[in-house]
Design a protein around this motif. Sequence first.
Motif, PDB file in Angstrom:
ATOM      1  N   ARG A   1      73.679   5.846  63.757  1.00  0.00           N
ATOM      2  CA  ARG A   1      73.068   6.119  65.025  1.00  0.00           C
ATOM      3  C   ARG A   1      72.381   7.525  65.092  1.00  0.00           C
ATOM      4  NH1 ARG A   1      75.097   7.351  70.307  1.00  0.00           N
ATOM      5  NH2 ARG A   1      77.171   7.947  69.230  1.00  0.00           N
ATOM      6  N   LEU A   2      70.961   7.373  65.463  1.00  0.00           N
ATOM      7  CA  LEU A   2      70.389   8.740  65.403  1.00  0.00           C
ATOM      8  C   LEU A   2      70.256   9.028  67.023  1.00  0.00           C
ATOM      9  CD1 LEU A   2      67.385   7.700  63.052  1.00  0.00           C
ATOM     10  CD2 LEU A   2      69.457   9.150  62.563  1.00  0.00           C
ATOM     11  N   GLY A   3      69.962  10.285  67.051  1.00  0.00           N
ATOM     12  CA  GLY A   3      69.701  10.728  68.550  1.00  0.00           C
ATOM     13  C   GLY A   3      68.402  11.837  68.500  1.00  0.00           C
ATOM     14  N   MET A   4      67.997  12.045  69.591  1.00  0.00           N
ATOM     15  CA  MET A   4      66.970  13.203  69.862  1.00  0.00           C
ATOM     16  C   MET A   4      67.158  13.643  71.217  1.00  0.00           C
ATOM     17  SD  MET A   4      62.877  12.735  69.456  1.00  0.00           S
ATOM     18  CE  MET A   4      62.909  12.778  67.580  1.00  0.00           C
ATOM     19  N   ALA A   5      66.877  14.833  71.491  1.00  0.00           N
ATOM     20  CA  ALA A   5      67.110  15.338  72.881  1.00  0.00           C
ATOM     21  C   ALA A   5      66.244  16.784  72.983  1.00  0.00           C
ATOM     22  CB  ALA A   5      68.641  15.767  73.296  1.00  0.00           C
ATOM     23  N   ALA A   6      65.688  16.898  74.140  1.00  0.00           N
ATOM     24  CA  ALA A   6      65.194  18.237  74.482  1.00  0.00           C
ATOM     25  C   ALA A   6      66.270  19.284  75.007  1.00  0.00           C
ATOM     26  CB  ALA A   6      63.875  17.935  75.398  1.00  0.00           C
ATOM     27  N   VAL A   7      66.106  20.274  74.424  1.00  0.00           N
ATOM     28  CA  VAL A   7      67.307  21.423  74.976  1.00  0.00           C
ATOM     29  C   VAL A   7      66.313  22.393  75.703  1.00  0.00           C
ATOM     30  CG1 VAL A   7      68.716  23.064  74.318  1.00  0.00           C
ATOM     31  CG2 VAL A   7      68.763  20.853  72.958  1.00  0.00           C
ATOM     32  N   ILE A   8      66.639  22.382  76.900  1.00  0.00           N
ATOM     33  CA  ILE A   8      65.770  23.258  77.979  1.00  0.00           C
ATOM     34  C   ILE A   8      66.862  24.342  78.140  1.00  0.00           C
ATOM     35  CG2 ILE A   8      64.489  23.528  80.029  1.00  0.00           C
ATOM     36  CD1 ILE A   8      63.478  21.389  78.230  1.00  0.00           C
ATOM     37  N   GLY A   9      66.090  25.732  78.152  1.00  0.00           N
ATOM     38  CA  GLY A   9      66.804  26.664  78.315  1.00  0.00           C
ATOM     39  C   GLY A   9      67.231  27.844  77.331  1.00  0.00           C
TER      40      GLY A   9
END
Length: 322
Positions: A133-141
């Motif tokens: 399983r792959l994941g992707m996310a935008a990390v803000i801050g």
Amino acid sequence: MVDYAAFYPGQGAQFPGMAMDLHAASAQVRQLFTIASEACGRDLLQLLESGTAEDLQLTENTQVAITLANRAASIQFAQAGMQVRMHAGFSLGELSALAGAGVLDDESLFQIVAKRGKLMARAGESVSQRIGRLGMAAVIGLGFDEVQALFANQGIKGLYCANDNGPKQVVVSGLADELEAVAEALKTAGARRIIPLKVSGPFHTPFMAEAAVEFSEFIKRFSFADPRSMVYSTVTGDVIPSGTEARRLCALQLESPVRWTTIMQRVAGNLTAGSQVLELGPGKVLAGLWKSAGHTVPCFPAGTAQDIKLVVEGEGRHGNGT
């Protein structure tokens, strides 16, 4: 004469019907559609005119469609007698930037983009099957270097910084389990939000290494001319000095993070009095990143016939920027 810097969007900026107004407005753009369709061996007019949002989300479709929309905007802008002095493209958009700077002709461009899309789509499917399983996310801050250091300190494996979107916005991509495991540490370090993103593939990470090797071999058959105007690499954040280096970086880009923050800083540093910044392609994503990074010179949308008309007439300088 006003100096223009142009940003070219990448995957994610697509929408059904994009560039059709440019196709209707310009015989030269219609000729571009013919060149692109012949180079790709498929009817791209039908894809852009009738393709659904789901059709355009497929990587092998997305990449040729966005590149065609970018180049259509560039051609329409040039037909109005405007010249771009600096070019930079986000991820896939870098190929449009290379064409804008005279490094690639349009026939070569679309053959290269079609191959790139197929390789990246195949690699994304292969990686998912191989590692799970792959994941992707935008990390803000948090900034790119902060997130990269945290991953190193936490011993994170299989999760990478993929896009350096801005001084405090980073996209990370890789193993979903690792992303879930490190989420709390990111928040403790100062991340205000961690926004999950739909995964097409772990692009711009070492998981793309095999695709990058095959792509490097493929593009050896094409001529990469020395740039006629300034064009930036998302691998290094620097100006590309030669066609030879453009070819090398074009392949390396698939497995390297997009250093967009650095590019924005370099472009800002090279603007002269009266310069304008444009987003030559669909949407306003890059204009938004430019504004979020705190740059005071506005970035104007220039992806539609009406947008381009406003810029050419000078109306874009009066409150129409993002």
